[in-house]
Design a protein around this motif. Structure first.
Motif, PDB file in Angstrom:
ATOM      1  N   SER A 435     -22.328   2.538 -45.259  1.00  0.00           N
ATOM      2  CA  SER A 435     -21.557   3.368 -44.286  1.00  0.00           C
ATOM      3  C   SER A 435     -21.187   2.433 -42.945  1.00  0.00           C
ATOM      4  N   ASN A 436     -20.217   2.880 -42.362  1.00  0.00           N
ATOM      5  CA  ASN A 436     -19.745   2.397 -41.165  1.00  0.00           C
ATOM      6  C   ASN A 436     -19.696   3.371 -39.976  1.00  0.00           C
ATOM      7  N   VAL A 437     -20.267   2.984 -39.092  1.00  0.00           N
ATOM      8  CA  VAL A 437     -20.110   3.813 -37.569  1.00  0.00           C
ATOM      9  C   VAL A 437     -19.265   3.322 -36.606  1.00  0.00           C
ATOM     10  N   LEU A 438     -18.291   3.572 -36.435  1.00  0.00           N
ATOM     11  CA  LEU A 438     -17.206   2.731 -35.305  1.00  0.00           C
ATOM     12  C   LEU A 438     -17.034   3.825 -34.045  1.00  0.00           C
ATOM     13  N   ILE A 439     -17.712   3.344 -32.813  1.00  0.00           N
ATOM     14  CA  ILE A 439     -17.643   3.887 -31.775  1.00  0.00           C
ATOM     15  C   ILE A 439     -16.655   3.105 -30.567  1.00  0.00           C
ATOM     16  N   LYS A 440     -15.621   4.065 -30.374  1.00  0.00           N
ATOM     17  CA  LYS A 440     -14.652   2.859 -29.646  1.00  0.00           C
ATOM     18  C   LYS A 440     -14.175   3.975 -28.405  1.00  0.00           C
ATOM     19  N   ASN A 441     -14.027   3.384 -27.202  1.00  0.00           N
ATOM     20  CA  ASN A 441     -13.482   3.817 -26.108  1.00  0.00           C
ATOM     21  C   ASN A 441     -14.169   5.303 -25.604  1.00  0.00           C
ATOM     22  N   ASN A 465     -23.423  -0.186 -40.934  1.00  0.00           N
ATOM     23  CA  ASN A 465     -22.701  -1.134 -39.843  1.00  0.00           C
ATOM     24  C   ASN A 465     -22.495  -0.321 -38.850  1.00  0.00           C
ATOM     25  N   ILE A 466     -23.016  -0.684 -37.543  1.00  0.00           N
ATOM     26  CA  ILE A 466     -22.656   0.113 -36.482  1.00  0.00           C
ATOM     27  C   ILE A 466     -21.653  -0.943 -35.648  1.00  0.00           C
ATOM     28  N   SER A 467     -20.691  -0.397 -35.120  1.00  0.00           N
ATOM     29  CA  SER A 467     -19.731  -1.142 -34.317  1.00  0.00           C
ATOM     30  C   SER A 467     -19.486  -0.471 -32.925  1.00  0.00           C
ATOM     31  N   VAL A 468     -19.681  -0.850 -31.732  1.00  0.00           N
ATOM     32  CA  VAL A 468     -19.567  -0.169 -30.459  1.00  0.00           C
ATOM     33  C   VAL A 468     -18.570  -0.948 -29.564  1.00  0.00           C
ATOM     34  N   LYS A 485     -28.750  -1.775 -39.806  1.00  0.00           N
ATOM     35  CA  LYS A 485     -29.035  -3.257 -40.600  1.00  0.00           C
ATOM     36  C   LYS A 485     -28.017  -4.225 -39.825  1.00  0.00           C
ATOM     37  N   TYR A 486     -26.918  -3.808 -39.419  1.00  0.00           N
ATOM     38  CA  TYR A 486     -25.637  -4.366 -38.782  1.00  0.00           C
ATOM     39  C   TYR A 486     -25.290  -3.970 -37.600  1.00  0.00           C
ATOM     40  N   LEU A 487     -25.048  -4.526 -36.616  1.00  0.00           N
ATOM     41  CA  LEU A 487     -24.794  -4.059 -35.392  1.00  0.00           C
ATOM     42  C   LEU A 487     -23.891  -5.019 -34.527  1.00  0.00           C
ATOM     43  N   THR A 488     -22.575  -4.367 -33.870  1.00  0.00           N
ATOM     44  CA  THR A 488     -22.028  -4.996 -33.054  1.00  0.00           C
ATOM     45  C   THR A 488     -21.687  -4.296 -31.828  1.00  0.00           C
ATOM     46  N   VAL A 489     -22.044  -4.847 -30.755  1.00  0.00           N
ATOM     47  CA  VAL A 489     -21.763  -4.182 -29.230  1.00  0.00           C
ATOM     48  C   VAL A 489     -20.866  -5.187 -28.468  1.00  0.00           C
ATOM     49  N   SER A 490     -19.764  -4.826 -27.864  1.00  0.00           N
ATOM     50  CA  SER A 490     -18.769  -5.388 -27.491  1.00  0.00           C
ATOM     51  C   SER A 490     -18.209  -4.823 -26.230  1.00  0.00           C
TER      52      SER A 490
END
Length: 526
Positions: A435-441, A465-468, A485-490
């Protein structure tokens, strides 16, 4: 003179040597050609021909290859035939088939005899899925009691030909009946498929799977559908007529200028023209409703089928499940329960909360809506709801769900939350998902409850997979954090947040990664 004689003799000798060499070369060429031709012919096995040149020194290798190819072919194409004389031998044969390696198709031929079951028989699954054909040769299959049942649950493609059956039948996988006379109950279970061709149906059928009946099948006087909440496919006019009498519609039909006062189940394509609908319609196919059709007081619409209508807003007070493509704007959805298609809600009102007496007091309970399709939520702050998601959810400038239980994907963008927040996104109890969780703005300020507690720490092997991106979190006292398991914060800021979960807890387990760039961290309590 002597010299001339010698010269002549030498020339003659050379000519003879050249002639012998030419013949020898020709013989060798012919020998190679014969060997190649012979090899091609002997290696031909209907599926492949070896056209590569073969040297005489490799004949043994070619012969071995030929033998292996023929053995492989025999394994792939073999059909095994079995003869039986009674029901015990049928059950023994079918129990052995599902555990036997090597053959894909088995044909069981019934010899003339007595085929009677004295106890219920369940054909259980084994190690392999097979194609099993029972050639009954016009034998009568019966039971010592009318309630005796033969149940196909062997996870095989079963075909039964040329029989009269007086005991009950249960189908839990795939069963085809060809030229069979049925005089006792059939139960077609959930997710099973029953196909009836050129047969006689003179009994009741309980159908919670898929039922397919050929046009030439005879429908007897004792035929009925006792339960049907799934699919029936047929062009059999007699069957359609009987089904209509029981409120079940299959195939493609049109109802015009009639009033519907009794429940209807549709599994085909049903059109209403200038009708009055005053009862419950369960739609598991396609329903087309004309603009001049009237929705009376008792009309309700259930099922997972598709509804085609020019004015979607007329359906809102009636539908709890959506299958198809719908766009609603500036409306309230009082009965929304499930989405299986493409549903877009723009500035809509949705409230799934209710008061429930628990213990010694009433507490607010927020019910989850279920999504298995694509759900788009835009520009609404008037939603109190939860989501159980097995599809894709897109939230843009919209209130977040109070609770999110997921094994699908979610995208949250352009959301600002100040104090009023109680959302949690939980993947913790689910297994084997990607699964993918995308949090943007997203901006969150002064939140005191759980928020963005995006977690699958209980199952860190799962590929969450979480991306912020481009988000800000200020002065939040509730538990929140990102564990996956996979995390990106930018390009994000975290200041004065307490009870903040670390983002390295699960990310570095089992081959995961953490990718953090251009973030601000200040005075956060981990």
């Amino acid at each position: 003179m002597k010299n001339k004689t010698k010269i002549f003799f030498v020339l003659a000798l050379l000519t003879l040597v050249l002639a012998v060499s030419t013949v020898s070369a020709t013989d060798n060429t012919n020998t190679t050609t014969d060997t190649t031709d012979t090899t091609v012919i002997s290696d031909t096995a209907s599926e492949s021909i070896n056209t590569e040149p073969v040297q005489t020194s490799t004949n043994q290798k070619v012969a071995d290859t030929k033998k292996i190819e023929k053995e492989d072919k025999n394994i792939k194409t073999a059909t095994k035939n079995i003869e039986v004389n009674n029901y015990d031998e049928i059950k023994t044969a079918m129990d052995n088939i599902v555990n036997e390696e090597g053959n894909d198709t088995y044909v069981i031929n019934l010899n003339e005899g007595t085929y009677e079951i004295s106890t219920n028989i369940q054909l259980s699954p084994g190690l392999y899925e097979k194609n099993i054909i029972l050639n009954c040769n016009n034998q009568i299959l019966t039971g010592t009691k009318s309630t005796r049942t033969l149940t196909f649950q062997n996870v095989c493609n079963n075909t039964l030909n040329d029989a009269s059956i007086t005991h009950r039948i249960g189908n839990k996988y795939n069963l085809t009946l060809n030229h069979v006379n049925i005089t006792n109950r059939i139960t077609n279970y959930d997710n099973a498929t029953l196909v009836v061709n050129s047969s006689i149906l003179n009994s009741s059928i309980t159908n919670v799977g898929t039922l397919i009946v050929s046009e030439d099948t005879i429908i007897g006087d004792n035929f009925s559908i006792t339960i049907n909440n799934k699919n029936i496919y047929t062009n059999n006019t007699n069957l359609i007529s009987v089904l209509v009498q029981q409120g079940v519609y299959a195939g493609e039909q049109v109802l015009e200028n009639v009033e519907i006062n009794s429940p209807i189940t549709n599994t085909g394509k049903l059109t209403f023209k200038n009708c009055t609908l005053n009862s419950t319609i369960t739609n598991n196919g396609v329903v087309i409703i004309s603009d001049d059709t009237v929705f009376a007081e008792n009309f309700n619409l259930n099922g997972t089928g598709e509804v085609i209508i020019n004015d979607n807003d007329r359906l809102l007070p009636l539908m709890s499940e959506f299958n198809g493509t719908y766009v609603f704007e500036n409306v309230s959805l009082p009965n929304f329960k499930s989405n299986y298609g493409n549903l877009t809600l723009i500035n809509c009102t949705l409230n799934t909360s209710y008061m429930k007496y628990i213990g010694y007091e009433y507490v607010e309970v927020i019910e989850n809506i279920y999504n298995e399709g694509n759900l788009y939520l835009y520009n609404s702050s008037n939603m109190i709801f939860g989501i159980e998601n097995a599809g894709n959810v897109f939230i843009d400038n919209n209130r977040l769900p109070s609770q999110f239980i997921g094994y699908g994907n979610i995208t949250i963008s352009n959301v600002e939350i100040n104090e009023d927040c109680s959302s949690s996104i939980d993947y913790g109890n689910n297994q084997n998902f990607e699964s993918n969780v995308l949090i943007k703005n997203v901006t969150v300020i002064n939140c005191y409850n759980r928020l963005f507690d995006v977690s699958n720490t209980e199952k860190p092997n799962n590929n969450l997979n979480i991306s912020v991106y481009d988000s800000n979190f200020f002065n939040n006292s509730g538990t929140f954090g990102f564990t996956s398991k996979y995390l990106t914060v930018s390009n994000s800021t975290f200041i004065n947040n307490s009870i903040m979960k670390t983002w390295t807890y699960a990310s570095l387990l089992n081959g995961g990664y953490v990718n953090i760039e251009n973030i601000v961290l200040d005075n956060n309590d981990n």
